[in-house]
Structure formats: C-alpha cells, structure tokens
Design an enzyme around this catalytic site. Structure first.
Site, PDB file in Angstrom:
ATOM      1  N   HIS A  49       6.831  -1.574  -5.731  1.00  0.00           N
ATOM      2  CA  HIS A  49       5.585  -1.986  -5.079  1.00  0.00           C
ATOM      3  C   HIS A  49       5.345  -3.470  -5.332  1.00  0.00           C
ATOM      4  O   HIS A  49       5.514  -3.948  -6.455  1.00  0.00           O
ATOM      5  CB  HIS A  49       4.419  -1.165  -5.631  1.00  0.00           C
ATOM      6  CG  HIS A  49       3.190  -1.204  -4.785  1.00  0.00           C
ATOM      7  ND1 HIS A  49       2.407  -2.322  -4.671  1.00  0.00           N
ATOM      8  CD2 HIS A  49       2.614  -0.249  -4.001  1.00  0.00           C
ATOM      9  CE1 HIS A  49       1.392  -2.054  -3.862  1.00  0.00           C
ATOM     10  NE2 HIS A  49       1.497  -0.803  -3.434  1.00  0.00           N
ATOM     11  N   GLU A 109      -2.598  -1.193  -1.895  1.00  0.00           N
ATOM     12  CA  GLU A 109      -2.219  -1.716  -0.593  1.00  0.00           C
ATOM     13  C   GLU A 109      -3.410  -1.757   0.348  1.00  0.00           C
ATOM     14  O   GLU A 109      -3.474  -2.565   1.265  1.00  0.00           O
ATOM     15  CB  GLU A 109      -1.110  -0.857   0.005  1.00  0.00           C
ATOM     16  CG  GLU A 109      -0.514  -1.409   1.274  1.00  0.00           C
ATOM     17  CD  GLU A 109       0.785  -0.721   1.631  1.00  0.00           C
ATOM     18  OE1 GLU A 109       1.185  -0.813   2.788  1.00  0.00           O
ATOM     19  OE2 GLU A 109       1.396  -0.091   0.748  1.00  0.00           O
ATOM     20  N   ARG A 142      -4.919  -5.202   0.668  1.00  0.00           N
ATOM     21  CA  ARG A 142      -4.295  -6.021   1.712  1.00  0.00           C
ATOM     22  C   ARG A 142      -4.675  -5.504   3.095  1.00  0.00           C
ATOM     23  O   ARG A 142      -4.902  -6.273   4.021  1.00  0.00           O
ATOM     24  CB  ARG A 142      -2.780  -6.023   1.540  1.00  0.00           C
ATOM     25  CG  ARG A 142      -2.294  -6.963   0.439  1.00  0.00           C
ATOM     26  CD  ARG A 142      -0.792  -6.883   0.259  1.00  0.00           C
ATOM     27  NE  ARG A 142      -0.391  -5.677  -0.448  1.00  0.00           N
ATOM     28  CZ  ARG A 142       0.660  -4.933  -0.149  1.00  0.00           C
ATOM     29  NH1 ARG A 142       1.423  -5.256   0.880  1.00  0.00           N
ATOM     30  NH2 ARG A 142       0.954  -3.874  -0.863  1.00  0.00           N
ATOM     31  N   ARG A 201       6.520  -1.949   2.141  1.00  0.00           N
ATOM     32  CA  ARG A 201       6.543  -2.397   0.750  1.00  0.00           C
ATOM     33  C   ARG A 201       7.860  -3.035   0.349  1.00  0.00           C
ATOM     34  O   ARG A 201       7.881  -4.002  -0.426  1.00  0.00           O
ATOM     35  CB  ARG A 201       6.234  -1.211  -0.168  1.00  0.00           C
ATOM     36  CG  ARG A 201       4.807  -0.739  -0.065  1.00  0.00           C
ATOM     37  CD  ARG A 201       4.576   0.566  -0.796  1.00  0.00           C
ATOM     38  NE  ARG A 201       3.165   0.928  -0.778  1.00  0.00           N
ATOM     39  CZ  ARG A 201       2.687   2.064  -1.267  1.00  0.00           C
ATOM     40  NH1 ARG A 201       3.512   2.952  -1.798  1.00  0.00           N
ATOM     41  NH2 ARG A 201       1.403   2.327  -1.220  1.00  0.00           N
ATOM     42  N   GLU A 241       6.548  14.584  -5.140  1.00  0.00           N
ATOM     43  CA  GLU A 241       7.552  13.572  -5.462  1.00  0.00           C
ATOM     44  C   GLU A 241       8.796  14.144  -6.136  1.00  0.00           C
ATOM     45  O   GLU A 241       9.814  13.448  -6.224  1.00  0.00           O
ATOM     46  CB  GLU A 241       6.929  12.482  -6.345  1.00  0.00           C
ATOM     47  CG  GLU A 241       7.735  11.200  -6.379  1.00  0.00           C
ATOM     48  CD  GLU A 241       7.060  10.089  -7.169  1.00  0.00           C
ATOM     49  OE1 GLU A 241       7.736   9.075  -7.442  1.00  0.00           O
ATOM     50  OE2 GLU A 241       5.862  10.229  -7.508  1.00  0.00           O
ATOM     51  N   ARG A 250       8.893   4.520   1.146  1.00  0.00           N
ATOM     52  CA  ARG A 250       7.692   5.284   1.465  1.00  0.00           C
ATOM     53  C   ARG A 250       6.577   4.377   1.957  1.00  0.00           C
ATOM     54  O   ARG A 250       6.292   3.347   1.352  1.00  0.00           O
ATOM     55  CB  ARG A 250       7.202   6.063   0.237  1.00  0.00           C
ATOM     56  CG  ARG A 250       5.929   6.855   0.521  1.00  0.00           C
ATOM     57  CD  ARG A 250       5.497   7.664  -0.673  1.00  0.00           C
ATOM     58  NE  ARG A 250       5.091   6.863  -1.813  1.00  0.00           N
ATOM     59  CZ  ARG A 250       3.936   6.219  -1.931  1.00  0.00           C
ATOM     60  NH1 ARG A 250       3.063   6.242  -0.939  1.00  0.00           N
ATOM     61  NH2 ARG A 250       3.655   5.538  -3.023  1.00  0.00           N
ATOM     62  N   ALA A 259       2.263   9.376   0.459  1.00  0.00           N
ATOM     63  CA  ALA A 259       2.428  10.258  -0.700  1.00  0.00           C
ATOM     64  C   ALA A 259       1.287  11.259  -0.782  1.00  0.00           C
ATOM     65  O   ALA A 259       1.496  12.446  -1.061  1.00  0.00           O
ATOM     66  CB  ALA A 259       2.500   9.448  -1.987  1.00  0.00           C
ATOM     67  N   VAL A 260       0.055  10.796  -0.536  1.00  0.00           N
ATOM     68  CA  VAL A 260      -1.092  11.701  -0.597  1.00  0.00           C
ATOM     69  C   VAL A 260      -1.029  12.718   0.541  1.00  0.00           C
ATOM     70  O   VAL A 260      -1.403  13.879   0.379  1.00  0.00           O
ATOM     71  CB  VAL A 260      -2.417  10.907  -0.570  1.00  0.00           C
ATOM     72  CG1 VAL A 260      -3.618  11.850  -0.624  1.00  0.00           C
ATOM     73  CG2 VAL A 260      -2.475   9.945  -1.759  1.00  0.00           C
TER      74      VAL A 260
END
Length: 501
Positions: free
Chosen positions: A294, A307, A310, A331, A465, A475, A480-481
């Site tokens: 990251h 993130e 940003r 990323r 994961e 990713r 991920a969530v």
C-alpha cells in the site's frame, strides 16, 4: 521519520523484523483496535497434557473471528446451526480492524439515489483489470453480483454504509462507508461482535488451530491449543477465515525477498495459519506470489492512511515539493511511482474538508502527533521536512487552478477533483508498506476448498484473505470488505447445504 530508500532492501534478520512487529503492532495493538473482544469465552489455563480435551460437537466450526469469520458465524447461526467461533488472538476483528476506506458494491440503492450509473459487469471488469487480469473471473463475477445483497444484509443487521466515495481503479464511485466518516473496519467489527454476543454464538479467543481432522476423506473436526493445553472440537464442517500472511515476513520473503524489511499494516496474527493447516491435508493454493504493498503507510507506526482520503481529494507531494502521479491509480501503480521518488516517500496533502470527512485522521494521526498542519499553505510547507516550499505552493496552486478552470489534470486524474482550498491544511508523511496477500487457498464460488486435483475437500470451506483468486495480482481498495461479506455469507450458505445433503 527518516526518508526511505526507493525500495525495501533484503538486509536484516527475521529476528529484528519480529522485534519490530512486537513494538509497532503487538504492544500498540490495544490502542489501535476497537474496544471489543469475545470476553468470558476464552479457555481456562491448565497444565499441558498428552490427550486433547474434548470440547464437544458442533454443526459448524468457524476459524477466525475477523470480518469473514463473524459474517459466516452470524449467517450460519441465523439459519439454526450450532456454531463455535475460534480466534487465535486475544481480541476479535483480525485485519478487518484496520480496514479504513469502505466496501465496494454495485447497483446499490445509494448509487441510484446519487445518480451514479454502475453495473455488476463494470465492477467485475474494474476488479479484473485492476488485478492485472489474473483473477478468477467466476469468483469475481460472484462477488460483484452479490455485492448489493451484502450491503443490504449489513443494513438489516444494523450496519449502515450510507456514504459513497471513489477509490483507486474504480470507474465510478462505489465505495460505501459509514456516514460519520468512521473507518469501516472498526465500525463493522464492533457491530458484528455485538451481534455475536447478543445471539449467543459460542466463541473462544486465544485459541490457535493446529490441525484439521479427517476421517474417510471428510472433515470431522480440528485440534486447537491455548499454548498450554490442546482441545478437540468435533464438527462435519469447518470454515476457515484465518486471514492472510501479511505479518509473516519469512513466508512473504519466499515470494518477495525485497519486502523483508518493509513495515506491515497487518495485525501480528496474520501468519498464514489457515493456509498451512489446509495444505497439510491436500488443499491447493493460488496466487501466493501476489503481495500488495500500500502506498500510504506512516512508517514509524505502520498506521495506514486510508485510500478514501485520496478518494476525497488528497494529493501526493514528493520530497522536492512536486506532485508525481495520479493519486487514484491502482495501489501497485501509485506504490511504484512513490518508490521512484527521492527517498521513496511522499506527503499526503489535504484540507479541512477531507479532515472533517475522515475520522481516522484525528483518531489515528493527529492524536499521535503524526499530522502536520498550517493555516496557510506557506505555513504548512514550513513544517514539512526536506521539501522545496516554492515547488509545493506551485504544485497545489496548479492542481487547484486546473479544477477551477476546467482544465485537464497534469497527471490524468479525473475523479474526486476537489480543490485544496479550505483552511487549515494538513499533511502526513507516508511510504509503502505491506498490506494484503492476494493469494491463498483455492476455492470455487461455493467457497469449497479444492485439493490439488481440483476436487472439493468434503466439509472444508474458506472465505476472506485466507483464499486466493478473487483479487488476482492487485486488490482494489474497497474490495476486501466486499470479499469478506459476500464470501463469508456464501460459506455459511454452502456449509448448510452440505449439512443438509
């Protein structure tokens, strides 16, 4: 913070790395995690013994009390299954505790309300392309097509992600976040833990699973340990939700030796245990070599700068005071660009508007003295080490002018073009850090763990994961969530189907 080299070098021993992890994550873990834990359920300490203590029979054993594991446990328990939840660490949540940005989902009610045109197909395409076209298309399609259902299920369980933003690699805004700007991980873990407690889901913390038990080719339980005593849990189904191996530098170094000294955003329990115990009984793996770094990690604490910051408008400034990339690229691309800068680090720069929309800035950076600020850009520049103030003022001014005048951004940024104009102004010094392991156990869309011949291992399922194939070679932020919620629920569904067959 000292400047970083352009890429981490293979230099020190793993002992120094473990010492670092204990200091930066282990000792500070309680301060960084939500105030939750499966209290009153940990096994009692006892003397070691040769025979494992029989802990009884269950329908389903869920290993790992992170987001995927608690989702699976809740869904299985709602359907009437007798579930036990085992967690290696002393607190619940795993890496989900550190999820900052939000949850990607497509074709949601919130998107429609805000006039955002999205589709499951576009979401899947973004995920596949963002993953360097290496992901399993069937897994990707399943995740995207079931993402809205996962958002709605969370809402039904009292978890409302009602704010939308943009993340790197997304064609349209689709990252759903808590309305108050809280980090999504802590928000979800707190609510999921409360639900597990309210619903009486049996749980054990400080319980490390050592091996799976198979009889006649089928899962029949597992053996776990609290470090002093072994315990046998019996069940025809085990769901592995143990997370990745982002804190296991020895394992990481097998695939990316240059990361041996990189900081990690992962909690110390992310050691790849689930992968190990499953491969011991013949499970296959996929994409283990794909490890995400990251770009915005505060190096002295390993705290991730979301993130979403940003996505809400922050820009990156290098040691010379210049912008150097489109901050909303994927990323891997932003990380690569950052490593090419002098010292291999950058400042994330933003204004009061972004500060107000992201609670983690105050909670995780300002309170620890990691946030620089100034009432003017000139004042902020004076507090930023090693940069050229004139370049910095010019970079921010150019960025703002392009937005105001409707000109193309010099670095091709087309999303979240919010000018940095609302004083005070802020900066956090960041550099790349190990964040996510894309590879893991090979599964199908039913989350069945596959063996090396491509056949399902009877009674063994996995989500989150610990699995591979969903994210390919990279990713996207917010996926991920989505992954843990979609496939955590799917694992429970599949387990119940298996039990009723």
């Amino acid at each position: 913070m000292n400047g970083q080299t352009n890429a981490p070098q293979h230099a020190h021993t793993t002992i120094s790395r473990r010492t670092f992890l204990a200091g930066s994550l282990g000792l500070g873990l309680a301060a960084m995690l939500p105030s939750v834990g499966l209290t009153g359920c940990a096994p009692q300490n006892g003397s070691a013994q040769t025979a494992a203590k029989d802990e009884g029979e269950f329908d389903i054993i869920v290993v790992g009390a992170g987001g995927a594991g608690m989702t699976a446990a809740l869904s299985a328990q709602e359907a009437g299954a007798n579930v036990v939840l085992l967690e290696k660490m002393a607190v619940v949540g795993g890496n989900t505790n550190f999820a900052e940005g939000g949850m990607n989902a497509s074709q949601t009610a919130l998107q429609k309300e805000e006039g955002i045109e999205d589709s499951n197909e576009l979401f899947a395409q973004d995920t596949f392309v963002g993953g360097k076209e290496l992901g399993d298309k069937e897994l990707i399609r399943y995740m995207c097509e079931n993402s809205n259902a996962a958002i709605e299920r969370l809402a039904e369980r009292g978890m409302h992600l009602t704010k939308i933003s943009t993340s790197g690699g997304a064609s349209v805004p689709r990252i759903h976040r808590p309305e108050d700007g809280s980090a999504v991980g802590g928000y979800l873990v707190t609510h999921m833990h409360d639900l597990c407690t309210e619903r009486g889901i049996g749980a054990r913390t400080n319980m490390n699973v050592e091996s799976l038990i198979m009889e006649d080719g089928k899962i029949t339980g597992l053996v776990a340990s609290d470090g002093k005593k072994e315990y046998t849990f019996k069940a025809p189904v085990v769901i592995l939700a143990t997370g990745g191996f982002g804190a296991n530098h020895e394992m990481l170094a097998q695939y990316r030796p240059e990361l041996i000294d990189a900081v990690t955003t992962n909690q110390p329990g992310a050691q790849g245990d689930g992968i190990a115990i499953a491969t011991d009984i013949g499970a296959d793996t996929v994409d283990l070599e794909h490890i995400q770094v990251h770009p915005t990690v505060e190096q002295s604490t390993s705290i991730l700068l979301s993130e979403g910051i940003r996505g809400d408008g922050a820009i990156l400034i290098n040691a010379e005071g210049n912008r150097f990339t489109n901050e909303l690229l994927t990323r891997d691309k932003v990380t690569a660009a950052e490593w090419e800068q002098p010292g291999g680090w950058a400042y994330a720069v933003f204004d009061q508007h972004v500060y107000d929309d992201n609670k983690s800035i105050k909670e995780k950076f300002e309170k620890q003295g990691l946030l620089l600020s100034g009432t003017t850009l000139e004042e902020l520049a004076s507090s930023m080490d090693e940069i050229d103030p004139a370049n910095f003022i010019s970079a921010v001014t150019t960025y703002n002018d392009c937005i105001e005048q409707g000109l193309d951004d010099p670095f091709g940024r087309t999303a979240s073009l919010n000018p940095i104009v609302n004083a005070p102004f802020y900066a956090v010094k960041v550099a790349p850090g190990i964040h996510h392991t894309m590879g893991g156990l090979k599964i199908d869309t039913a989350t069945r763990v596959l063996d090396t011949s491509g056949n399902p291992i009877a009674g063994l399922f996995a989500a989150g994961e610990v699995t591979g194939g969903v994210h390919g070679g990279n990713r996207l932020g917010g996926n991920a969530v989505c992954d843990i919620n979609v496939f955590g629920h799917r694992a429970a569904e599949s387990a119940l189907e298996y039990l009723s067959a």
